[in-house]
Scaffold this motif. Structure first.
Motif, PDB file in Angstrom:
ATOM      1  N   MET A   1      56.170  75.939 -45.399  1.00 27.43           N
ATOM      2  CA  MET A   1      57.033  75.199 -46.303  1.00 27.43           C
ATOM      3  C   MET A   1      57.816  76.206 -47.137  1.00 27.43           C
ATOM      4  O   MET A   1      57.563  77.389 -47.084  1.00 27.43           O
ATOM      5  CB  MET A   1      56.198  74.282 -47.205  1.00 27.43           C
ATOM      6  N   LEU A  11      53.748  68.134 -50.574  1.00 34.64           N
ATOM      7  CA  LEU A  11      53.135  66.833 -50.268  1.00 34.64           C
ATOM      8  C   LEU A  11      53.575  65.785 -51.286  1.00 34.64           C
ATOM      9  O   LEU A  11      53.827  64.624 -50.943  1.00 34.64           O
ATOM     10  CB  LEU A  11      51.614  66.968 -50.237  1.00 34.64           C
ATOM     11  N   ASN A  52      47.323  65.726 -46.711  1.00 34.65           N
ATOM     12  CA  ASN A  52      48.078  66.614 -45.832  1.00 34.65           C
ATOM     13  C   ASN A  52      48.251  65.844 -44.523  1.00 34.65           C
ATOM     14  O   ASN A  52      47.547  66.067 -43.546  1.00 34.65           O
ATOM     15  CB  ASN A  52      47.324  67.932 -45.619  1.00 34.65           C
ATOM     16  N   ILE A  53      49.208  64.953 -44.543  1.00 35.45           N
ATOM     17  CA  ILE A  53      49.390  63.958 -43.478  1.00 35.45           C
ATOM     18  C   ILE A  53      49.695  64.623 -42.135  1.00 35.45           C
ATOM     19  O   ILE A  53      50.350  65.678 -42.082  1.00 35.45           O
ATOM     20  CB  ILE A  53      50.525  62.971 -43.891  1.00 35.45           C
ATOM     21  N   THR A  54      49.180  64.043 -41.057  1.00 37.96           N
ATOM     22  CA  THR A  54      49.490  64.595 -39.737  1.00 37.96           C
ATOM     23  C   THR A  54      50.899  64.188 -39.326  1.00 37.96           C
ATOM     24  O   THR A  54      51.450  63.207 -39.824  1.00 37.96           O
ATOM     25  CB  THR A  54      48.505  64.062 -38.663  1.00 37.96           C
ATOM     26  N   ILE A  55      51.450  64.962 -38.391  1.00 33.73           N
ATOM     27  CA  ILE A  55      52.829  64.699 -37.964  1.00 33.73           C
ATOM     28  C   ILE A  55      52.938  63.309 -37.343  1.00 33.73           C
ATOM     29  O   ILE A  55      53.896  62.579 -37.605  1.00 33.73           O
ATOM     30  CB  ILE A  55      53.333  65.809 -37.001  1.00 33.73           C
ATOM     31  N   LEU A  58      53.050  60.755 -40.080  1.00 36.40           N
ATOM     32  CA  LEU A  58      54.312  60.842 -40.816  1.00 36.40           C
ATOM     33  C   LEU A  58      55.445  60.223 -40.000  1.00 36.40           C
ATOM     34  O   LEU A  58      56.288  59.496 -40.524  1.00 36.40           O
ATOM     35  CB  LEU A  58      54.634  62.309 -41.146  1.00 36.40           C
ATOM     36  N   LEU A  69      63.115  62.030 -40.299  1.00 33.81           N
ATOM     37  CA  LEU A  69      62.141  62.964 -40.865  1.00 33.81           C
ATOM     38  C   LEU A  69      62.786  63.772 -41.989  1.00 33.81           C
ATOM     39  O   LEU A  69      62.192  64.012 -43.027  1.00 33.81           O
ATOM     40  CB  LEU A  69      61.649  63.907 -39.747  1.00 33.81           C
ATOM     41  N   GLU A  75      65.333  69.606 -45.925  1.00 34.57           N
ATOM     42  CA  GLU A  75      65.188  71.058 -45.867  1.00 34.57           C
ATOM     43  C   GLU A  75      66.297  71.688 -46.699  1.00 34.57           C
ATOM     44  O   GLU A  75      67.463  71.382 -46.540  1.00 34.57           O
ATOM     45  CB  GLU A  75      65.270  71.530 -44.408  1.00 34.57           C
TER      46      GLU A  75
ATOM     47  N   ILE B  14      56.869  68.966 -29.424  1.00 32.56           N
ATOM     48  CA  ILE B  14      56.822  69.853 -30.592  1.00 32.56           C
ATOM     49  C   ILE B  14      56.216  71.200 -30.168  1.00 32.56           C
ATOM     50  O   ILE B  14      56.747  72.266 -30.489  1.00 32.56           O
ATOM     51  CB  ILE B  14      56.029  69.212 -31.748  1.00 32.56           C
ATOM     52  N   ILE B  55      51.320  68.232 -41.523  1.00 31.57           N
ATOM     53  CA  ILE B  55      52.691  68.599 -41.922  1.00 31.57           C
ATOM     54  C   ILE B  55      52.695  69.995 -42.555  1.00 31.57           C
ATOM     55  O   ILE B  55      53.589  70.789 -42.270  1.00 31.57           O
ATOM     56  CB  ILE B  55      53.299  67.532 -42.869  1.00 31.57           C
ATOM     57  N   LEU B  56      51.668  70.351 -43.320  1.00 34.00           N
ATOM     58  CA  LEU B  56      51.667  71.671 -43.965  1.00 34.00           C
ATOM     59  C   LEU B  56      51.545  72.787 -42.927  1.00 34.00           C
ATOM     60  O   LEU B  56      52.216  73.814 -43.020  1.00 34.00           O
ATOM     61  CB  LEU B  56      50.538  71.773 -44.998  1.00 34.00           C
ATOM     62  N   ASN B  57      50.730  72.565 -41.905  1.00 31.72           N
ATOM     63  CA  ASN B  57      50.616  73.585 -40.850  1.00 31.72           C
ATOM     64  C   ASN B  57      51.904  73.688 -40.059  1.00 31.72           C
ATOM     65  O   ASN B  57      52.354  74.786 -39.707  1.00 31.72           O
ATOM     66  CB  ASN B  57      49.444  73.271 -39.918  1.00 31.72           C
ATOM     67  N   LEU B  58      52.549  72.552 -39.801  1.00 29.36           N
ATOM     68  CA  LEU B  58      53.808  72.569 -39.056  1.00 29.36           C
ATOM     69  C   LEU B  58      54.894  73.282 -39.864  1.00 29.36           C
ATOM     70  O   LEU B  58      55.665  74.080 -39.323  1.00 29.36           O
ATOM     71  CB  LEU B  58      54.248  71.134 -38.734  1.00 29.36           C
ATOM     72  N   LEU B  59      54.898  73.034 -41.166  1.00 29.48           N
ATOM     73  CA  LEU B  59      55.898  73.683 -42.027  1.00 29.48           C
ATOM     74  C   LEU B  59      55.641  75.185 -42.100  1.00 29.48           C
ATOM     75  O   LEU B  59      56.574  75.989 -42.149  1.00 29.48           O
ATOM     76  CB  LEU B  59      55.879  73.061 -43.423  1.00 29.48           C
ATOM     77  N   LYS B  60      54.376  75.571 -42.057  1.00 32.13           N
ATOM     78  CA  LYS B  60      54.057  77.007 -42.092  1.00 32.13           C
ATOM     79  C   LYS B  60      54.584  77.685 -40.815  1.00 32.13           C
ATOM     80  O   LYS B  60      55.188  78.748 -40.859  1.00 32.13           O
ATOM     81  CB  LYS B  60      52.540  77.189 -42.201  1.00 32.13           C
ATOM     82  N   LYS B  62      57.023  76.570 -38.836  1.00 31.36           N
ATOM     83  CA  LYS B  62      58.493  76.588 -38.798  1.00 31.36           C
ATOM     84  C   LYS B  62      59.039  77.669 -39.745  1.00 31.36           C
ATOM     85  O   LYS B  62      60.012  78.348 -39.448  1.00 31.36           O
ATOM     86  CB  LYS B  62      59.088  75.230 -39.118  1.00 31.36           C
ATOM     87  N   GLU B  63      58.335  77.871 -40.850  1.00 33.40           N
ATOM     88  CA  GLU B  63      58.751  78.910 -41.819  1.00 33.40           C
ATOM     89  C   GLU B  63      58.666  80.298 -41.179  1.00 33.40           C
ATOM     90  O   GLU B  63      59.602  81.080 -41.235  1.00 33.40           O
ATOM     91  CB  GLU B  63      57.815  78.835 -43.029  1.00 33.40           C
ATOM     92  N   VAL B  67      62.817  78.652 -38.390  1.00 34.64           N
ATOM     93  CA  VAL B  67      63.622  77.540 -37.875  1.00 34.64           C
ATOM     94  C   VAL B  67      63.489  76.367 -38.844  1.00 34.64           C
ATOM     95  O   VAL B  67      62.761  76.441 -39.838  1.00 34.64           O
ATOM     96  CB  VAL B  67      63.156  77.122 -36.458  1.00 34.64           C
ATOM     97  N   ARG B  68      64.185  75.270 -38.556  1.00 31.95           N
ATOM     98  CA  ARG B  68      64.082  74.073 -39.390  1.00 31.95           C
ATOM     99  C   ARG B  68      63.177  73.066 -38.686  1.00 31.95           C
ATOM    100  O   ARG B  68      62.969  73.137 -37.488  1.00 31.95           O
ATOM    101  CB  ARG B  68      65.484  73.490 -39.619  1.00 31.95           C
ATOM    102  N   LEU B  69      62.679  72.115 -39.484  1.00 30.24           N
ATOM    103  CA  LEU B  69      61.789  71.102 -38.924  1.00 30.24           C
ATOM    104  C   LEU B  69      62.507  70.343 -37.802  1.00 30.24           C
ATOM    105  O   LEU B  69      61.930  70.056 -36.755  1.00 30.24           O
ATOM    106  CB  LEU B  69      61.380  70.131 -40.042  1.00 30.24           C
ATOM    107  N   VAL B  70      63.812  70.120 -37.992  1.00 26.46           N
ATOM    108  CA  VAL B  70      64.576  69.367 -36.990  1.00 26.46           C
ATOM    109  C   VAL B  70      64.703  70.157 -35.684  1.00 26.46           C
ATOM    110  O   VAL B  70      64.957  69.584 -34.619  1.00 26.46           O
ATOM    111  CB  VAL B  70      65.964  68.971 -37.566  1.00 26.46           C
ATOM    112  N   TYR B  73      61.348  69.188 -34.165  1.00 28.28           N
ATOM    113  CA  TYR B  73      61.274  67.755 -33.867  1.00 28.28           C
ATOM    114  C   TYR B  73      62.686  67.181 -33.934  1.00 28.28           C
ATOM    115  O   TYR B  73      63.118  66.639 -34.942  1.00 28.28           O
ATOM    116  CB  TYR B  73      60.362  67.001 -34.836  1.00 28.28           C
ATOM    117  N   GLU B  75      65.486  64.766 -33.810  1.00 25.62           N
ATOM    118  CA  GLU B  75      65.479  63.310 -33.862  1.00 25.62           C
ATOM    119  C   GLU B  75      66.635  62.778 -33.031  1.00 25.62           C
ATOM    120  O   GLU B  75      67.768  63.191 -33.189  1.00 25.62           O
ATOM    121  CB  GLU B  75      65.613  62.845 -35.324  1.00 25.62           C
TER     122      GLU B  75
END
Lengths: 76, 76
Positions: A1, A11, A52-55, A58, A69, A75, B14, B55-60, B62-63, B67-70, B73, B75
């Motif tokens: 993040m 979060l 810490n919601i799962t993808i 979410l 999203l 972002e 993903i 989401i926190l692990n995914l953001l880590k 991507k960081e 890259v960006r979350l998009v 994933y 959309e």
């Protein structure tokens, strides 16, 4: 993040965005929970930034709210 | 998630995107795991779509990939 935002802020922000879009739809937490097949208390915890919601969860919420999203996690 | 895509497809997509951006950086799974402070096997499982990642692990991830979350994933 975003390194300058810590985990709980991230979060909390996601939770605030979920609440905002839920209210825009005129839904209660029960309504959103029902549509997502989640327990109402789970939605409350997510909105308070306590989960810490799962993808997949979410994505289910964003789907039911009809948002993207990036609306829930803008972002910088 | 996109209702026409089921859960495992979403996680596989993903994971594939994470792998693609990791390889673009010339990183091994060990490298990405080290940067994220995750175990290497966790990265492998995520890339194979076996983890409903938080989401926190995914953001880590991507960081660290820059890259960006998009990007992870996209959309429809």
């Amino acid at each position: 993040m975003d390194t300058n935002k810590n985990k709980s802020e991230v979060l909390r922000d996601i939770g605030k965005n979920i609440r905002q879009y839920r209210k825009q739809k005129g839904w209660s937490q029960e309504d959103l929970a029902f549509e997502c097949e989640f327990h109402r208390t789970y939605i409350g915890a997510v909105e308070r930034g306590e989960k810490n919601i799962t993808i997949l969860n979410l994505l289910k919420i964003k789907e039911q709210l009809g948002v993207r999203l990036v609306d829930l996690y803008p972002e910088e």
